[in-house]
Design a protein around this motif. Structure first.
Motif, PDB file in Angstrom:
ATOM      1  N   ASP A  34      -1.880   6.630 -12.740  1.00 38.82           N
ATOM      2  CA  ASP A  34      -0.970   5.836 -11.925  1.00 38.82           C
ATOM      3  C   ASP A  34      -1.501   4.413 -11.823  1.00 38.82           C
ATOM      4  O   ASP A  34      -2.689   4.179 -12.046  1.00 38.82           O
ATOM      5  CB  ASP A  34      -0.820   6.430 -10.524  1.00 38.82           C
ATOM      6  N   ALA A  35      -0.623   3.487 -11.481  1.00 42.15           N
ATOM      7  CA  ALA A  35      -1.013   2.083 -11.330  1.00 42.15           C
ATOM      8  C   ALA A  35      -0.051   1.393 -10.382  1.00 42.15           C
ATOM      9  O   ALA A  35       1.135   1.715 -10.338  1.00 42.15           O
ATOM     10  CB  ALA A  35      -1.008   1.380 -12.685  1.00 42.15           C
ATOM     11  N   LEU A  36      -0.591   0.459  -9.620  1.00 38.98           N
ATOM     12  CA  LEU A  36       0.189  -0.405  -8.738  1.00 38.98           C
ATOM     13  C   LEU A  36      -0.342  -1.819  -8.870  1.00 38.98           C
ATOM     14  O   LEU A  36      -1.533  -2.011  -9.129  1.00 38.98           O
ATOM     15  CB  LEU A  36       0.014  -0.025  -7.259  1.00 38.98           C
ATOM     16  N   VAL A  37       0.513  -2.791  -8.649  1.00 38.78           N
ATOM     17  CA  VAL A  37       0.077  -4.176  -8.539  1.00 38.78           C
ATOM     18  C   VAL A  37       0.568  -4.682  -7.188  1.00 38.78           C
ATOM     19  O   VAL A  37       1.752  -4.551  -6.852  1.00 38.78           O
ATOM     20  CB  VAL A  37       0.630  -5.053  -9.679  1.00 38.78           C
ATOM     21  N   LEU A  74       4.377  -3.499  -6.768  1.00 34.73           N
ATOM     22  CA  LEU A  74       5.189  -2.871  -7.805  1.00 34.73           C
ATOM     23  C   LEU A  74       4.464  -1.656  -8.377  1.00 34.73           C
ATOM     24  O   LEU A  74       3.251  -1.707  -8.596  1.00 34.73           O
ATOM     25  CB  LEU A  74       5.444  -3.853  -8.953  1.00 34.73           C
ATOM     26  N   GLU A  75       5.219  -0.607  -8.645  1.00 31.94           N
ATOM     27  CA  GLU A  75       4.677   0.521  -9.392  1.00 31.94           C
ATOM     28  C   GLU A  75       4.604   0.118 -10.858  1.00 31.94           C
ATOM     29  O   GLU A  75       5.182  -0.884 -11.270  1.00 31.94           O
ATOM     30  CB  GLU A  75       5.567   1.749  -9.208  1.00 31.94           C
ATOM     31  N   ILE A  77       1.231   9.132  -7.184  1.00 29.25           N
ATOM     32  CA  ILE A  77      -0.049   9.330  -6.507  1.00 29.25           C
ATOM     33  C   ILE A  77      -0.371   8.100  -5.667  1.00 29.25           C
ATOM     34  O   ILE A  77      -0.759   8.216  -4.509  1.00 29.25           O
ATOM     35  CB  ILE A  77      -1.165   9.614  -7.534  1.00 29.25           C
ATOM     36  N   LEU A  78      -0.201   6.911  -6.249  1.00 28.80           N
ATOM     37  CA  LEU A  78      -0.374   5.664  -5.509  1.00 28.80           C
ATOM     38  C   LEU A  78       0.982   5.272  -4.948  1.00 28.80           C
ATOM     39  O   LEU A  78       1.991   5.354  -5.641  1.00 28.80           O
ATOM     40  CB  LEU A  78      -0.904   4.559  -6.423  1.00 28.80           C
ATOM     41  N   ALA A  79       1.008   4.848  -3.681  1.00 25.80           N
ATOM     42  CA  ALA A  79       2.289   4.565  -3.044  1.00 25.80           C
ATOM     43  C   ALA A  79       2.159   3.414  -2.051  1.00 25.80           C
ATOM     44  O   ALA A  79       1.125   2.747  -1.988  1.00 25.80           O
ATOM     45  CB  ALA A  79       2.795   5.825  -2.352  1.00 25.80           C
ATOM     46  N   GLY A 106      -4.789  -5.256  -8.872  1.00 29.02           N
ATOM     47  CA  GLY A 106      -4.343  -4.116  -9.655  1.00 29.02           C
ATOM     48  C   GLY A 106      -5.062  -2.867  -9.183  1.00 29.02           C
ATOM     49  O   GLY A 106      -6.280  -2.878  -8.996  1.00 29.02           O
ATOM     50  N   MET A 107      -4.314  -1.812  -8.925  1.00 31.57           N
ATOM     51  CA  MET A 107      -4.875  -0.516  -8.549  1.00 31.57           C
ATOM     52  C   MET A 107      -4.596   0.427  -9.719  1.00 31.57           C
ATOM     53  O   MET A 107      -3.448   0.599 -10.109  1.00 31.57           O
ATOM     54  CB  MET A 107      -4.218   0.022  -7.283  1.00 31.57           C
ATOM     55  N   LEU A 108      -5.654   1.002 -10.256  1.00 29.32           N
ATOM     56  CA  LEU A 108      -5.516   1.866 -11.422  1.00 29.32           C
ATOM     57  C   LEU A 108      -6.212   3.193 -11.143  1.00 29.32           C
ATOM     58  O   LEU A 108      -7.389   3.228 -10.780  1.00 29.32           O
ATOM     59  CB  LEU A 108      -6.148   1.189 -12.637  1.00 29.32           C
TER      60      LEU A 108
END
Length: 134
Positions: A40-43, A55-56, A74-76, A94-96
């Motif tokens: 999963d990833a989020l910015v 953003l997803e 998973i990331l929200a 960035g979340m990875l």
């Protein structure tokens, strides 16, 4: 994600919200080689005006969306909110979340000969540097 390989959450800050594709290219390379699986990833970004947005993977880039696959969820929002207050204006984070695919294969080989993994602990780079300096 089968629970047999370690999973890491990595946070990377980008000042000035500048992206040139080199980080994404490296993630693609690692994924293609079977070294990691991006789960999963989020910015999360804070604009120059202080406004926060997140953003997803699917909303960031088609290539990143392809790496993650179907949104894992998973990331929200709560993950984005947890880091948003720390962001300076004109900065992105960035979340990875990724699985160490290579380690799953190693763990399988260990189990295949009757062994079992007793512990897996991350040693921070700063600690290794300090040990090397002594």
């Amino acid at each position: 994600m089968d629970g047999k390989a370690p999973v890491d959450l990595v946070l990377v800050e980008f000042s000035g919200n500048r992206f040139d594709g080199s980080v994404l290219a490296e993630l693609e390379r690692l994924s293609e080689q079977g070294t990691i699986t991006v789960l999963d990833a989020l910015v999360v970004s804070r604009g120059a005006d202080g406004a926060v947005a997140w953003l997803e993977a699917s909303g960031v880039d088609d290539r990143l969306a392809a790496l993650v696959g179907e949104p894992a969820g998973i990331l929200a929002a709560e993950d984005a909110e947890a880091v948003a207050d720390e962001l300076q204006p004109d900065t992105a984070l960035g979340m990875l979340l990724f699985e160490h695919t290579w380690a799953g294969a190693l763990a399988g080989a260990v189990r295949g000969v009757g062994g079992r993994l007793l512990d897996w602990e991350r040693v921070p780079a700063a600690a290794l540097t300090e040990l090397a300096d002594h």
